[in-house]
Design a protein around this motif. Structure first.
Motif, short mmCIF file in Angstrom:
data_model
loop_
_atom_site.label_atom_id
_atom_site.label_comp_id
_atom_site.label_asym_id
_atom_site.label_seq_id
_atom_site.Cartn_x
_atom_site.Cartn_y
_atom_site.Cartn_z
N ARG A 134 40.65 2.13 -39.43
CA ARG A 134 41.34 0.99 -38.83
C ARG A 134 41.24 0.93 -37.32
O ARG A 134 41.52 -0.11 -36.71
CB ARG A 134 42.84 1.04 -39.19
CG ARG A 134 43.12 1.14 -40.68
CD ARG A 134 44.61 1.26 -40.92
NE ARG A 134 44.94 1.42 -42.34
CZ ARG A 134 46.17 1.50 -42.81
NH1 ARG A 134 47.19 1.44 -42.00
NH2 ARG A 134 46.37 1.64 -44.12
N ASN A 192 45.15 0.03 -34.07
CA ASN A 192 45.68 -0.63 -35.26
C ASN A 192 46.36 0.33 -36.23
O ASN A 192 46.69 -0.06 -37.35
CB ASN A 192 44.56 -1.38 -35.99
CG ASN A 192 44.02 -2.53 -35.19
OD1 ASN A 192 44.76 -3.19 -34.46
ND2 ASN A 192 42.72 -2.78 -35.30
N THR A 193 46.55 1.56 -35.81
CA THR A 193 47.20 2.56 -36.68
C THR A 193 48.48 3.05 -36.01
O THR A 193 48.46 3.44 -34.84
CB THR A 193 46.27 3.75 -36.93
OG1 THR A 193 45.04 3.29 -37.50
CG2 THR A 193 46.92 4.76 -37.87
#
Length: 208
Positions: free
Chosen positions: A27, A31-32
């Motif tokens: 990801r 985005n994590t």
């Protein structure tokens, strides 16, 4: 109440690092979330923050996890090729390449740094740490190439820093392209061939 042992804590730490590797690779870092890493590792929010302060701390730990075998390799090659600095340089390059191809933790880390980490404000410290390590390695390789010039295995007119920057560009380019499609070419084979072609342009030949 069950008391956790040091081994339990170490196991949890490794599971969190493994989960972070997977998610960051899939990801991207930005985005994590920490909570997603905790869920992927099957632990609570409190557990992940017990081990890691934030995502930066996670990536630093991922770097540390692969640094020990690299440090050990460097010392072994320094002893083995003490009188052959150019060979030591070559073997160090190929050892790192081999680790990226065959060690899942090293591969994941390089993939994250090359493809999955946006160097924006929150993750800028990762870039700066990576840059510092890169620069230190370049300086070590420049010294090796200067030693190779002193013993006559590299032409005296070679600018060591320029040559080493070229080697880093070659290896980094191979990493970048191989990670885009790991089935497209064999990384170790390509690195050995292209590195030897490059080094052949630096070595002293009869009549130089």
């Amino acid at each position: 109440m069950v008391r956790r042992t040091k081994q339990d804590a170490l196991t949890t730490r490794h599971e969190l690092l493994d989960a972070a590797e997977r998610l960051f690779s899939e990801r991207g870092v930005s985005n994590t979330s920490m909570m997603q890493v905790a869920e992927a590792a099957g632990v609570t929010r409190g557990a992940i923050y017990h081990h890691f302060e934030n995502k930066l701390d996670l990536i630093y730990a991922m770097m540390e996890r692969v640094s020990l075998p690299v440090d050990e390799m460097r010392e072994e090659l320094r002893k083995e090729h003490a009188n052959a600095p150019l060979q030591q340089l070559r073997q160090r390059c190929l050892h790192i390449v081999n680790l990226v191809q065959n060690d899942p933790h090293m591969r994941a880390l390089v993939n994250i740094l090359c493809h999955k980490c946006e160097y924006v404000e929150d993750t800028l410290p990762i870039h700066l740490r990576h840059l510092r390590g890169r620069n230190e390695c370049i300086d070590e390789f420049v010294n090796l190439l200067e030693d190779a010039k002193k013993v006559g295995s590299v032409r005296s007119n070679v600018d060591a820093r320029t040559a080493i920057v070229g080697i880093f560009a070659l290896i980094d380019g191979l990493f970048y392209n191989w990670l885009l499609d790991t089935d497209y070419f064999d990384l170790t084979e390509a690195a050995e061939r292209t590195l030897d072609i490059y080094l052949a342009g630096l070595v002293t030949r009869q009549g130089d």
